[in-house]
Scaffold this active site. Structure first.
Site, short mmCIF file in Angstrom:
data_model
loop_
_atom_site.label_atom_id
_atom_site.label_comp_id
_atom_site.label_asym_id
_atom_site.label_seq_id
_atom_site.Cartn_x
_atom_site.Cartn_y
_atom_site.Cartn_z
N SER A 240 -10.58 -0.80 3.44
CA SER A 240 -9.85 -0.89 4.72
C SER A 240 -9.37 0.48 5.15
CB SER A 240 -8.64 -1.82 4.58
OG SER A 240 -9.08 -3.13 4.32
N GLU B 46 -4.45 3.49 6.13
CA GLU B 46 -4.28 3.21 4.71
C GLU B 46 -4.90 4.34 3.89
OE1 GLU B 46 -5.16 -0.79 3.33
OE2 GLU B 46 -5.92 0.00 1.44
N ARG C 274 0.82 -1.23 0.00
CA ARG C 274 0.00 0.00 0.00
C ARG C 274 0.85 1.28 0.00
NH1 ARG C 274 -1.97 -3.59 -1.18
NH2 ARG C 274 -3.71 -4.74 -0.32
C1 LIG Z 1 -15.61 -1.21 -1.49
C2 LIG Z 1 -14.12 -0.98 -1.52
C3 LIG Z 1 -13.26 -2.06 -1.60
C4 LIG Z 1 -11.87 -1.88 -1.64
N1 LIG Z 1 -11.05 -2.97 -1.69
C5 LIG Z 1 -9.71 -2.79 -1.78
C6 LIG Z 1 -8.83 -3.91 -1.87
O1 LIG Z 1 -9.23 -5.06 -1.86
N2 LIG Z 1 -7.50 -3.67 -1.98
C7 LIG Z 1 -6.99 -2.39 -2.00
O2 LIG Z 1 -5.77 -2.25 -2.14
N3 LIG Z 1 -7.80 -1.32 -1.90
C8 LIG Z 1 -9.14 -1.47 -1.78
N4 LIG Z 1 -9.96 -0.38 -1.68
C9 LIG Z 1 -9.38 0.98 -1.64
C10 LIG Z 1 -9.26 1.65 -3.03
O3 LIG Z 1 -10.26 1.22 -3.93
C11 LIG Z 1 -7.89 1.39 -3.64
O4 LIG Z 1 -6.89 1.85 -2.78
C12 LIG Z 1 -7.74 2.09 -5.00
O5 LIG Z 1 -6.53 1.71 -5.58
C13 LIG Z 1 -7.76 3.62 -4.89
O6 LIG Z 1 -7.87 4.13 -6.21
P1 LIG Z 1 -8.63 5.50 -6.46
O7 LIG Z 1 -8.65 5.75 -7.92
O8 LIG Z 1 -9.95 5.52 -5.79
O9 LIG Z 1 -7.64 6.50 -5.75
P2 LIG Z 1 -8.03 7.78 -4.90
O10 LIG Z 1 -8.70 7.37 -3.65
O11 LIG Z 1 -8.74 8.77 -5.76
O12 LIG Z 1 -6.58 8.31 -4.55
C14 LIG Z 1 -5.73 7.56 -3.72
C15 LIG Z 1 -4.36 8.24 -3.73
O13 LIG Z 1 -3.81 8.15 -5.03
C16 LIG Z 1 -3.54 9.46 -5.55
N5 LIG Z 1 -3.82 9.39 -6.98
C17 LIG Z 1 -4.99 9.06 -7.60
N6 LIG Z 1 -4.80 9.03 -8.93
C18 LIG Z 1 -3.51 9.36 -9.17
C19 LIG Z 1 -2.71 9.49 -10.35
N7 LIG Z 1 -3.20 9.28 -11.57
N8 LIG Z 1 -1.41 9.84 -10.20
C20 LIG Z 1 -0.88 10.05 -8.97
N9 LIG Z 1 -1.57 9.96 -7.82
C21 LIG Z 1 -2.88 9.60 -7.93
C22 LIG Z 1 -4.45 10.38 -4.78
O14 LIG Z 1 -3.97 11.70 -4.75
C23 LIG Z 1 -4.43 9.74 -3.41
O15 LIG Z 1 -3.24 10.08 -2.74
C24 LIG Z 1 -11.35 -0.55 -1.60
C25 LIG Z 1 -12.22 0.54 -1.53
C26 LIG Z 1 -13.60 0.34 -1.47
C27 LIG Z 1 -14.52 1.53 -1.39
#
Ligand SMILES: Cc1cc2nc3c(=O)[nH]c(=O)nc-3n(C[C@H](O)[C@H](O)[C@H](O)COP(=O)(O)OP(=O)(O)OC[C@H]3O[C@@H](n4cnc5c(N)ncnc54)[C@H](O)[C@@H]3O)c2cc1C
Length: 303
Positions: free
Chosen positions: A220, A291, A168
């Site tokens: 999480s 996280e 992570r």
């Molecule tokens: C129902 C549910 C289930 C989930 N299950 C999991 C799981 O099994 N495993 C897991 O690892 N996570 C899980 N997550 C958490 C999440 O979905 C992941 O961490 C996912 O990778 C986040 O992606 P995002 O596009 O939503 O990022 P965001 O939440 O929009 O951003 C996360 C971080 O990344 C940065 N960021 C976003 N896009 C970019 C880019 N293009 N370049 C640089 N920085 C960027 C943001 O500034 C921030 O710091 C879950 C979440 C939910 C709601």
């Protein structure tokens, strides 16, 4: 101030996040991959901090909002293609479940773990999204390299090693570098379509059983504790399931998940997180590590 770039002022960010809380962006843009370098350079030259948003499924936007430019790529960078026999390329805004289905449709196994992670490729790469169990797979197992845009607008390609993926975490998160697109390996064409279908369905069913997927959450809240029981165990044994602050509550279904209801604020979520940290520490001496990211507090880069 922004020249020809389409930049809107005072845009509410809560609808763009899965917790559905938080304030507005002072500036907000959805640039395409060609516009992004120039837009970042413009912000950089003016000393305006830039924040990135994917699906907003791993972060908490402050109630006071963000005094800077928020770049959102979920609609403007969504192309995905097979680049070569053993390589697929996806832009930052491609949903991870779409990447999973795209690879499955090519007859390649190994991406079933992404089917239930609602984030984007950009957000998935910077936090090395994945699963410890039962599929035990992370983005670091499938990524080859990524194209990034630096805060001053310059472009670079980073190898997997340079991205520095750990549990992570990556060397890029909150540094101001933007993941534009990433290339992934395709290597298991042997397992077959039925194997992929079964693994995908089984994985989704397990998630539905264990996780509150019909609620507003960010997955999480804390990382897994390094050794010993799962993080959720510590929270549950501290008697915190159902613990509530305002509109935020520790899920009854999975103690490491926090649910929000309409009317919740980011302060509610933060206070609940602080309560959980304090209780688990006082009971077990274990320091939980968040996280989910806090925007804007976690950004380390300043123009
Ligand atoms: C129902 C549910 C289930 C989930 N299950 C999991 C799981 O099994 N495993 C897991 O690892 N996570 C899980 N997550 C958490 C999440 O979905 C992941 O961490 C996912 O990778 C986040 O992606 P995002 O596009 O939503 O990022 P965001 O939440 O929009 O951003 C996360 C971080 O990344 C940065 N960021 C976003 N896009 C970019 C880019 N293009 N370049 C640089 N920085 C960027 C943001 O500034 C921030 O710091 C879950 C979440 C939910 C709601």
């Amino acid at each position: 101030m922004w020249g020809d770039y389409v930049v809107r002022a005072k845009v509410p960010l809560a609808p763009f996040t899965t917790w559905k809380v938080g304030g507005s962006a002072r500036w907000y843009a959805e640039p395409d991959p060609y516009e992004l370098p120039g837009l970042l350079a413009k912000a950089f030259a003016q000393g305006i901090p830039v924040y990135y948003l994917g699906r907003g499924s791993n972060l908490l936007v402050d109630d006071d909002g963000i005094d800077g430019l928020v770049v959102h790529c979920w609609k403007s960078m969504c192309s995905i293609r097979r680049l070569a026999e053993n390589c697929v390329e996806a832009e930052a805004g491609v949903p991870l479940p779409k990447l999973s289905r795209f690879v499955a449709d090519l007859g390649c196994s190994g991406y079933e773990f992404l089917i239930g992670i609602p984030g984007t490729v950009g957000g998935g790469v910077v936090i090395n999204a994945g699963l410890r169990s039962p599929l035990r797979r992370e983005i670091s197992d499938v990524i080859l390299e990524a194209d990034i845009v630096e805060p001053d607008g310059s472009l670079r390609t980073l190898s997997k090693e340079e991205i520095g993926l750990r549990y992570r975490h990556s060397s890029i998160i909150n540094t101001g570098s933007f993941i534009l697109r990433a290339r992934f390996t395709l290597d298991d064409f042997e397992s077959g379509a039925e194997h992929i279908r079964r693994r995908t369905a089984h994985h989704l069913q397990e998630r539905r059983q264990k996780q509150p997927l019909n609620r507003s959450t960010a997955g999480s809240t804390f990382k897994q504790v390094r050794a010993g029981p799962a993080t959720g165990w510590y929270i549950e044994k501290s008697g915190l399931k159902g613990c509530r602050v305002g509109g935020a509550v520790v899920s009854q279904k999975h103690a490491n998940w926090i649910e929000t209801s309409p009317g919740a604020t980011a302060a509610d979520v933060r206070n609940l997180i602080a309560t959980v940290e304090a209780e688990v520490f006082s009971r077990f001496g274990v320091r939980l590590v968040r996280e989910v990211g806090y925007l804007p507090q976690d950004l380390v880069f300043r123009a």
